[in-house]
Design an enzyme around this catalytic site. Structure first.
Site, short mmCIF file in Angstrom:
data_model
loop_
_atom_site.label_atom_id
_atom_site.label_comp_id
_atom_site.label_asym_id
_atom_site.label_seq_id
_atom_site.Cartn_x
_atom_site.Cartn_y
_atom_site.Cartn_z
N ASP A 158 -8.40 7.85 5.90
CA ASP A 158 -9.01 8.85 4.73
C ASP A 158 -7.90 9.37 4.13
O ASP A 158 -8.39 9.83 2.82
CB ASP A 158 -9.29 10.22 5.71
CG ASP A 158 -10.54 9.94 6.74
OD1 ASP A 158 -11.61 9.36 6.18
OD2 ASP A 158 -10.56 10.42 7.98
N GLU A 200 -6.52 -7.51 9.59
CA GLU A 200 -5.53 -7.64 8.60
C GLU A 200 -4.56 -8.50 9.59
O GLU A 200 -3.89 -8.04 10.57
CB GLU A 200 -4.81 -6.37 8.60
CG GLU A 200 -5.39 -5.42 7.56
CD GLU A 200 -4.64 -4.27 7.07
OE1 GLU A 200 -3.56 -4.13 6.54
OE2 GLU A 200 -4.89 -3.12 7.68
N ASP A 252 -3.50 -2.55 0.58
CA ASP A 252 -2.48 -3.07 1.36
C ASP A 252 -1.22 -2.47 1.00
O ASP A 252 -0.77 -2.87 -0.17
CB ASP A 252 -2.72 -4.29 1.80
CG ASP A 252 -2.01 -4.60 3.11
OD1 ASP A 252 -2.11 -3.98 4.10
OD2 ASP A 252 -1.27 -5.32 3.32
N GLY A 291 0.98 8.62 7.26
CA GLY A 291 1.95 7.81 7.43
C GLY A 291 3.61 8.05 7.22
O GLY A 291 3.98 8.84 7.94
N HIS A 324 3.34 4.41 -5.56
CA HIS A 324 2.98 3.00 -5.40
C HIS A 324 1.76 2.89 -5.55
O HIS A 324 0.94 1.90 -6.46
CB HIS A 324 3.48 2.37 -4.14
CG HIS A 324 3.22 3.14 -2.74
ND1 HIS A 324 3.22 4.68 -2.81
CD2 HIS A 324 2.39 3.07 -1.64
CE1 HIS A 324 2.86 5.00 -1.70
NE2 HIS A 324 2.21 4.25 -1.18
N ARG A 325 0.79 3.74 -4.94
CA ARG A 325 -0.77 3.51 -4.77
C ARG A 325 -1.12 3.61 -6.32
O ARG A 325 -2.10 3.13 -7.13
CB ARG A 325 -1.36 4.35 -4.05
CG ARG A 325 -2.98 4.22 -3.83
CD ARG A 325 -3.36 4.78 -2.48
NE ARG A 325 -2.87 4.14 -1.45
CZ ARG A 325 -1.97 4.62 -0.35
NH1 ARG A 325 -1.67 5.50 -0.44
NH2 ARG A 325 -1.44 3.68 0.46
P1 IMP Z 1 -1.78 -0.28 5.53
O1 IMP Z 1 -1.55 -1.71 6.23
O2 IMP Z 1 -2.01 -0.25 4.02
O3 IMP Z 1 -2.92 0.55 6.02
O4 IMP Z 1 -0.61 0.57 5.84
C1 IMP Z 1 0.66 0.24 6.51
C2 IMP Z 1 1.33 1.45 6.91
O5 IMP Z 1 1.99 2.07 6.12
C3 IMP Z 1 0.34 2.39 7.87
O6 IMP Z 1 1.03 2.81 8.98
C4 IMP Z 1 0.08 3.35 6.78
O7 IMP Z 1 0.02 4.78 7.22
C5 IMP Z 1 1.30 3.33 5.98
N1 IMP Z 1 1.15 3.54 4.59
C6 IMP Z 1 0.26 3.16 3.65
N2 IMP Z 1 0.30 3.81 2.52
C7 IMP Z 1 1.20 4.80 2.64
C8 IMP Z 1 1.60 5.89 1.79
O8 IMP Z 1 1.11 5.99 0.79
N3 IMP Z 1 2.50 6.76 2.30
C9 IMP Z 1 3.01 6.70 3.60
N4 IMP Z 1 2.76 5.76 4.35
C10 IMP Z 1 1.70 4.76 3.94
#
Ligand code: IMP
Length: 182
Positions: free
Chosen positions: A8, A34, A63, A138, A165-166
């Site tokens: 979310d 994944e 990702d 995260g 980054h996003r």
């Molecule tokens: P994912 O594989 O892209 O879902 O993310 C890998 C890990 O990095 C997951 O544990 C996410 O919670 C964490 N993560 C992804 N994007 C962010 C962010 O923008 N901030 C902090 N943690 C992130």
């Protein structure tokens, strides 16, 4: 446009970016496979091809990973597994007394229309010495983008979107979508 994710937090961040660009965004909340591969790009590529087999409309996925310099890029593409197993406390323990705390957060967006498209974004920063803040998700409580004393978790969503980054990957994606409309 549709985002496929079970996270979310990602959806909320993209929704704000899309809103600012006068674009609609819907969520298809779904966990998808994944694979554990050695780069975000490879992981996202595999997931994209898996999803193209079951999705009827255009969609994108995200990702992301945290790459810590003094740990040779760990956890990188394994961030999801490492977050579940070590968590932020485990990362802080690994980094205990380390002075070199530089890290990069990276995102790869994969979008499929009639062919695949990829957009990569990153932000440089440092790993904080303790968890701070309740916002985001995260690794947000332990990541400070360069030039800020605040962690992402101490920022509002729009502050995080100003440098993340996003948001970086998303702005390239938005430019692509605008160009495609012309
Ligand atoms: P994912 O594989 O892209 O879902 O993310 C890998 C890990 O990095 C997951 O544990 C996410 O919670 C964490 N993560 C992804 N994007 C962010 C962010 O923008 N901030 C902090 N943690 C992130």
């Amino acid at each position: 446009m549709m985002l496929v994710t079970s996270n979310d937090g990602k959806y909320e961040e993209y929704r704000e970016i899309f809103r600012e660009n006068n674009e609609e965004l819907s969520l298809f909340k779904k966990k998808y496979p994944e694979e554990q591969l050695d780069s975000l790009r490879k992981v996202v590529e595999r997931s994209l091809y898996y999803l193209t087999g079951i999705m009827q409309e255009e969609f994108f996925i995200d990702d992301s990973g945290l790459f810590i310099e003094s740990l040779n890029g760990f956890p990188g593409p394994y961030s999801s597994y490492v977050f579940k197993t070590l968590g932020n406390d485990g990362i802080l323990k690994l980094m205990d007394k380390m002075e070199r705390r530089n890290a990069t957060f990276q995102t790869v967006i994969a979008f499929y229309d009639s062919s695949p498209h990829f957009f990569a974004g990153e932000v440089k920063g440092t790993i904080a010495t303790s968890k701070r803040g309740d916002n985001g998700f995260g690794f947000d409580p332990i990541f400070m983008p360069s030039g800020s004393y605040l962690t992402f978790a101490e920022m509002s969503r729009s502050e995080k979107n100003a440098s993340s980054h996003r948001a970086n990957a998303a702005s390239q994606f938005m430019a692509f979508l605008k160009k495609r409309k012309l």
